[in-house]
Design a protein around this motif. Structure first.
Motif, PDB file in Angstrom:
ATOM      1  N   PRO A 173       0.793  -1.238   0.000  1.00 35.11           N
ATOM      2  CA  PRO A 173       0.000   0.000   0.000  1.00 35.11           C
ATOM      3  C   PRO A 173       0.827   1.292   0.000  1.00 35.11           C
ATOM      4  N   MET A 174       2.003   1.278  -0.627  1.00 29.94           N
ATOM      5  CA  MET A 174       2.799   2.494  -0.735  1.00 29.94           C
ATOM      6  C   MET A 174       2.994   2.832  -2.208  1.00 29.94           C
ATOM      7  N   GLU A 175       2.755   4.088  -2.535  1.00 30.72           N
ATOM      8  CA  GLU A 175       3.031   4.571  -3.878  1.00 30.72           C
ATOM      9  C   GLU A 175       4.435   5.168  -3.848  1.00 30.72           C
ATOM     10  N   ILE A 176       5.280   4.707  -4.764  1.00 28.02           N
ATOM     11  CA  ILE A 176       6.637   5.247  -4.887  1.00 28.02           C
ATOM     12  C   ILE A 176       6.800   5.637  -6.345  1.00 28.02           C
ATOM     13  N   GLU A 177       7.007   6.928  -6.581  1.00 26.65           N
ATOM     14  CA  GLU A 177       7.105   7.382  -7.966  1.00 26.65           C
ATOM     15  C   GLU A 177       8.038   8.584  -8.075  1.00 26.65           C
ATOM     16  N   MET A 178       8.429   8.834  -9.305  1.00 23.12           N
ATOM     17  CA  MET A 178       9.216  10.023  -9.630  1.00 23.12           C
ATOM     18  C   MET A 178       8.617  10.581 -10.915  1.00 23.12           C
ATOM     19  N   LYS A 179       8.402  11.888 -10.927  1.00 20.72           N
ATOM     20  CA  LYS A 179       7.796  12.546 -12.094  1.00 20.72           C
ATOM     21  C   LYS A 179       8.847  13.453 -12.737  1.00 20.72           C
TER      22      LYS A 179
ATOM     23  N   VAL B 135       5.845   0.801 -13.717  1.00 17.07           N
ATOM     24  CA  VAL B 135       4.811   1.447 -14.532  1.00 17.07           C
ATOM     25  C   VAL B 135       5.324   2.816 -14.965  1.00 17.07           C
ATOM     26  N   ALA B 136       5.122   3.145 -16.230  1.00 18.82           N
ATOM     27  CA  ALA B 136       5.468   4.470 -16.754  1.00 18.82           C
ATOM     28  C   ALA B 136       4.190   5.103 -17.301  1.00 18.82           C
ATOM     29  N   CYS B 137       3.963   6.353 -16.950  1.00 19.31           N
ATOM     30  CA  CYS B 137       2.809   7.096 -17.467  1.00 19.31           C
ATOM     31  C   CYS B 137       3.315   8.312 -18.212  1.00 19.31           C
ATOM     32  N   LEU B 138       2.800   8.511 -19.420  1.00 16.11           N
ATOM     33  CA  LEU B 138       3.089   9.717 -20.190  1.00 16.11           C
ATOM     34  C   LEU B 138       1.862  10.608 -20.096  1.00 16.11           C
ATOM     35  N   ASP B 139       2.048  11.789 -19.555  1.00 21.04           N
ATOM     36  CA  ASP B 139       0.940  12.709 -19.330  1.00 21.04           C
ATOM     37  C   ASP B 139       1.155  14.013 -20.080  1.00 21.04           C
ATOM     38  N   GLU B 140       0.068  14.509 -20.658  1.00 22.13           N
ATOM     39  CA  GLU B 140       0.084  15.839 -21.261  1.00 22.13           C
ATOM     40  C   GLU B 140      -0.998  16.655 -20.568  1.00 22.13           C
ATOM     41  N   ALA B 141      -0.550  17.702 -19.866  1.00 20.40           N
ATOM     42  CA  ALA B 141      -1.444  18.603 -19.140  1.00 20.40           C
ATOM     43  C   ALA B 141      -1.450  19.946 -19.862  1.00 20.40           C
ATOM     44  N   PRO B 142      -2.346  20.842 -19.492  1.00 27.18           N
ATOM     45  CA  PRO B 142      -2.385  22.152 -20.148  1.00 27.18           C
ATOM     46  C   PRO B 142      -1.077  22.947 -20.014  1.00 27.18           C
ATOM     47  N   PHE B 143      -0.226  22.541 -19.084  1.00 27.07           N
ATOM     48  CA  PHE B 143       1.001  23.290 -18.791  1.00 27.07           C
ATOM     49  C   PHE B 143       2.266  22.504 -19.097  1.00 27.07           C
ATOM     50  N   GLY B 144       2.159  21.373 -19.821  1.00 30.06           N
ATOM     51  CA  GLY B 144       3.366  20.656 -20.195  1.00 30.06           C
ATOM     52  C   GLY B 144       3.213  19.156 -20.213  1.00 30.06           C
ATOM     53  N   CYS B 145       4.327  18.491 -20.550  1.00 30.19           N
ATOM     54  CA  CYS B 145       4.367  17.035 -20.668  1.00 30.19           C
ATOM     55  C   CYS B 145       5.232  16.453 -19.545  1.00 30.19           C
ATOM     56  N   TYR B 146       4.816  15.265 -19.083  1.00 30.91           N
ATOM     57  CA  TYR B 146       5.489  14.625 -17.949  1.00 30.91           C
ATOM     58  C   TYR B 146       5.569  13.126 -18.169  1.00 30.91           C
ATOM     59  N   LEU B 147       6.604  12.525 -17.601  1.00 34.25           N
ATOM     60  CA  LEU B 147       6.742  11.086 -17.565  1.00 34.25           C
ATOM     61  C   LEU B 147       6.863  10.693 -16.102  1.00 34.25           C
ATOM     62  N   GLU B 148       5.990   9.799 -15.655  1.00 37.19           N
ATOM     63  CA  GLU B 148       6.046   9.295 -14.286  1.00 37.19           C
ATOM     64  C   GLU B 148       6.543   7.861 -14.323  1.00 37.19           C
ATOM     65  N   LEU B 149       7.428   7.536 -13.389  1.00 41.10           N
ATOM     66  CA  LEU B 149       7.874   6.161 -13.187  1.00 41.10           C
ATOM     67  C   LEU B 149       7.418   5.742 -11.805  1.00 41.10           C
ATOM     68  N   GLU B 150       6.755   4.589 -11.714  1.00 38.62           N
ATOM     69  CA  GLU B 150       6.240   4.117 -10.437  1.00 38.62           C
ATOM     70  C   GLU B 150       6.648   2.668 -10.223  1.00 38.62           C
ATOM     71  N   GLY B 151       7.245   2.406  -9.068  1.00 36.45           N
ATOM     72  CA  GLY B 151       7.710   1.064  -8.723  1.00 36.45           C
ATOM     73  C   GLY B 151       8.659   1.156  -7.553  1.00 36.45           C
TER      74      GLY B 151
END
Length: 172
Positions: free
Chosen positions: A6-12, A124-140
């Motif tokens: 039950p712990m989320e560990i990520e870097m954006k 897990v990798a997430c590619l996100d596009e928000a109104p203010f830019g693009c991000y890559l999240e790595l979670e594990g």
């Protein structure tokens, strides 16, 4: 994301564009799990109770499913975002909204972005596009995140320590 614990560990990471990141993910053995598509996340709270505790309750709609996530307060770390997290898939989001309302919770913040999800083993990798830019999240695990960071050519200078909520409030 679902977790074995039950712990989320990520870097954006802030990235200049999605297309080159997609190519790097593929080259590093990540497999596309969910194609780029719209995501709606709504935070719920009851008189600021969760926010005061450093927590959050989010109802996310993405990829034809809905997920309810509770997040606890962050554990201090200079680069990694570490916090308790429990989530479950929701069969009827409208009914859940009704239940939350009856319990005194209300929607307090809405975020819209575009997301794709990639997997490589337990990472897990997430590619996100928000109104203010693009991000890559790595979670594990921290080790897997740091290993993938090197393989993907990501640098500590690209780390975005702020949450999406903070980014939407400041920049969105």
């Amino acid at each position: 994301m679902k977790h074995a614990h039950p712990m989320e560990i990520e870097m954006k990471f802030r990235i200049p564009a999605l297309a080159p990141a997609r190519l790097r993910l593929e080259a590093c053995g990540f497999l596309l799990a969910s194609a780029q598509g719209p995501e709606l996340s709504v935070l719920w709270d009851r008189d600021g109770e969760l926010r005061a505790q450093g927590g959050a309750l989010r109802l996310r709609r993405y990829g034809g499913t809905a997920t309810l996530t509770w997040k606890g307060a962050r554990v201090p770390d200079p680069l990694l975002k570490i916090r308790p997290e429990v989530e479950t898939t929701v069969g009827d989001p409208a009914a859940l909204e009704g239940i939350l309302g009856q319990m005194g919770f209300g929607p307090v913040f809405e975020m819209r972005k575009s997301r794709s999800v990639w997997n490589r083993g337990a990472l897990v990798a997430c590619l996100d596009e928000a109104p203010f830019g693009c991000y890559l999240e790595l979670e594990g695990s921290p080790g897997a995140i740091r290993e993938a960071m090197g393989q993907l050519g990501l640098e500590e200078a690209q780390v975005e320590p702020r949450s999406y909520v903070t980014l939407f409030r400041e920049l969105g």
